[in-house]
Design a protein around this motif. Structure first.
Motif, mmCIF file in Angstrom:
data_model
loop_
_atom_site.group_PDB
_atom_site.id
_atom_site.type_symbol
_atom_site.label_atom_id
_atom_site.label_comp_id
_atom_site.label_asym_id
_atom_site.label_seq_id
_atom_site.Cartn_x
_atom_site.Cartn_y
_atom_site.Cartn_z
ATOM 1 N N ARG A 231 -4.086 0.805 -3.222
ATOM 2 C CA ARG A 231 -5.036 1.924 -3.235
ATOM 3 C C ARG A 231 -5.295 2.381 -4.671
ATOM 4 O O ARG A 231 -6.423 2.725 -5.040
ATOM 5 N N LEU A 232 -4.235 2.371 -5.474
ATOM 6 C CA LEU A 232 -4.381 2.744 -6.880
ATOM 7 C C LEU A 232 -5.264 1.739 -7.618
ATOM 8 O O LEU A 232 -6.103 2.115 -8.455
ATOM 9 N N ARG A 233 -5.098 0.464 -7.296
ATOM 10 C CA ARG A 233 -5.928 -0.573 -7.920
ATOM 11 C C ARG A 233 -7.396 -0.409 -7.526
ATOM 12 O O ARG A 233 -8.301 -0.693 -8.323
ATOM 13 N N CYS A 234 -7.621 0.026 -6.300
ATOM 14 C CA CYS A 234 -8.997 0.288 -5.867
ATOM 15 C C CYS A 234 -9.614 1.407 -6.708
ATOM 16 O O CYS A 234 -10.791 1.333 -7.093
ATOM 17 N N GLY A 235 -8.811 2.442 -6.989
ATOM 18 C CA GLY A 235 -9.299 3.519 -7.842
ATOM 19 C C GLY A 235 -9.622 3.031 -9.244
ATOM 20 O O GLY A 235 -10.640 3.417 -9.837
ATOM 21 N N GLU A 236 -8.768 2.183 -9.789
ATOM 22 C CA GLU A 236 -9.019 1.616 -11.116
ATOM 23 C C GLU A 236 -10.288 0.763 -11.110
ATOM 24 O O GLU A 236 -11.073 0.786 -12.068
ATOM 25 N N ALA A 295 -6.841 6.954 -12.168
ATOM 26 C CA ALA A 295 -6.895 6.440 -10.795
ATOM 27 C C ALA A 295 -5.953 7.224 -9.892
ATOM 28 O O ALA A 295 -6.270 7.497 -8.725
ATOM 29 N N GLY A 296 -4.785 7.612 -10.425
ATOM 30 C CA GLY A 296 -3.852 8.421 -9.649
ATOM 31 C C GLY A 296 -4.434 9.775 -9.282
ATOM 32 O O GLY A 296 -4.236 10.271 -8.161
ATOM 33 N N ARG A 297 -5.166 10.372 -10.204
ATOM 34 C CA ARG A 297 -5.793 11.668 -9.923
ATOM 35 C C ARG A 297 -6.872 11.540 -8.853
ATOM 36 O O ARG A 297 -7.001 12.414 -7.981
ATOM 37 N N VAL A 298 -7.635 10.465 -8.924
ATOM 38 C CA VAL A 298 -8.662 10.240 -7.901
ATOM 39 C C VAL A 298 -8.013 10.061 -6.538
ATOM 40 O O VAL A 298 -8.481 10.603 -5.526
ATOM 41 N N LEU A 299 -6.918 9.327 -6.499
ATOM 42 C CA LEU A 299 -6.220 9.092 -5.236
ATOM 43 C C LEU A 299 -5.646 10.391 -4.682
ATOM 44 O O LEU A 299 -5.693 10.646 -3.471
ATOM 45 N N GLU A 300 -5.112 11.235 -5.559
ATOM 46 C CA GLU A 300 -4.585 12.528 -5.120
ATOM 47 C C GLU A 300 -5.683 13.409 -4.544
ATOM 48 O O GLU A 300 -5.490 14.088 -3.532
ATOM 49 N N SER A 301 -6.846 13.403 -5.183
ATOM 50 C CA SER A 301 -7.955 14.211 -4.675
ATOM 51 C C SER A 301 -8.418 13.717 -3.315
ATOM 52 O O SER A 301 -8.844 14.500 -2.460
ATOM 53 N N LEU A 302 -8.303 12.430 -3.099
ATOM 54 C CA LEU A 302 -8.719 11.850 -1.822
ATOM 55 C C LEU A 302 -7.731 12.204 -0.719
ATOM 56 O O LEU A 302 -8.116 12.443 0.434
ATOM 57 N N ASP A 303 -6.443 12.258 -1.052
ATOM 58 C CA ASP A 303 -5.410 12.537 -0.057
ATOM 59 C C ASP A 303 -5.358 14.006 0.339
ATOM 60 O O ASP A 303 -4.685 14.369 1.308
ATOM 61 N N LEU A 304 -6.053 14.867 -0.399
ATOM 62 C CA LEU A 304 -6.046 16.292 -0.069
ATOM 63 C C LEU A 304 -6.900 16.605 1.149
ATOM 64 O O LEU A 304 -6.746 17.655 1.767
#
Length: 305
Positions: A231-236, A295-304
């Motif tokens: 998922r992180l790689r997808c964000g990158e 990418a981690g920040r984008v993933l965190e925003s998505l999980d909220l």
């Protein structure tokens, strides 16, 4: 591929300790220049011979019928590409080799390791009634597909014209199939190879849009049961894609920002867009670290949500 320094090059540029008194300074400089040009020419020829030998050896195994041999060839090619990347002069030599059909990497990858399973369907039963044995090729393993994608990535980055060959072999369609059907190992390598194929290639970008590529990547990224690193790689991938097409109105995927907003939401899309506005540092390690953090920040925003 081992590029050893030739013995004759060590003292080629050295000047004699006791030059003849009758020899003028201009004649000495001219002679030294001729020697240096000769050494440079010989060194270039040597590097080219070693490079072509390394490519031929790797390609021979990459075309084998058995997967373990193909993996050996692919790993050899990947090692060669890493050596090539260390020198601009060798990159130019590699680019020249890719204009020779017998040394091109991309066709071999798609004819063997990245060959789709449906291509192996039996269309004739003539081999049953003949005395000649049927040629059997072992299917590509997960490791083989992953290494082949790494070779494709390196080839397209070092020789951008290889993206044209990749398009002729339907690279985007093949990789989207890998992304949707294969395991985490191949999917991660696929995302890296996909971005290298899309760079400055309008034809591949058109194929990416036709395959609903953004939707496929966003679906993986939204899947909370998927591997976290994937998922992180997808964000990158999305960060790199948006950063590449940003400001290019004529790009076939110029609407990528709107697509991301529709698929991932306003907050995630805003984070991705904002990250693409800032210039990156020249240090590769810092760029990779920054990309990982974003990418981690984008993933965190998505999980909220």
């Amino acid at each position: 591929m081992y590029l050893k320094r030739p013995i004759w090059s060590d003292g080629a540029s050295a000047t004699p300790e006791n030059p003849s008194e009758s020899e003028t300074g201009e004649e000495s400089d001219a002679a030294s220049m001729v020697v240096e040009e000769l050494v440079t020419s010989l060194n270039t020829q040597r590097l080219y011979r070693e490079l072509t030998l390394s490519l031929r050896t790797g390609l021979r195994d990459a075309c084998a019928e058995f997967s373990f041999l193909r993996i050996r060839g692919l790993r050899s090619l990947l090692k060669t590409l890493r050596t090539v990347a260390d020198s601009d002069s060798i990159i130019r030599l590699f680019s020249h080799t890719q204009t020779i059909s017998d040394l091109q990497l991309v066709p071999v990858l798609f004819q063997h390791s990245l060959k789709e399973a449906e291509d192996d369907k039996v269309t004739s039963l003539d081999h049953i009634f003949s005395v000649e044995p049927m040629k059997i090729t072992s299917p590509s393993t997960d490791a083989e597909v992953a290494v082949a994608l790494r070779v494709l990535e390196g080839c397209c980055l070092l020789h951008p014209q290889s993206t044209v060959l990749a398009h002729k072999h339907g690279a985007v369609r093949v990789m989207m199939n890998v992304l949707s059907t294969r395991g985490v190992l191949e999917q991660g390598a696929c995302l890296d190879a996909l971005i290298s194929v899309l760079l400055d290639s309008s034809a591949n970008q058109v194929d990416f849009g036709a395959c609903n590529g953004i939707e496929e990547v966003a679906m993986l990224m939204r899947d909370k049961q998927a591997d976290e690193n994937l998922r992180l790689r997808c964000g990158e991938f999305l960060l790199l894609l948006v950063g590449h097409v940003n400001g290019k109105d004529r790009s076939p995927i110029a609407s990528v920002n709107e697509d991301i907003r529709r698929l991932l939401g306003e907050k995630s899309a805003s984070l991705i867009w904002a990250a693409s506005q800032f210039g990156s540092t020249g240090d590769p390690e810092q760029r990779i670290t920054a990309l990982h953090i974003q990418a981690g920040r984008v993933l965190e925003s998505l999980d909220l949500y």
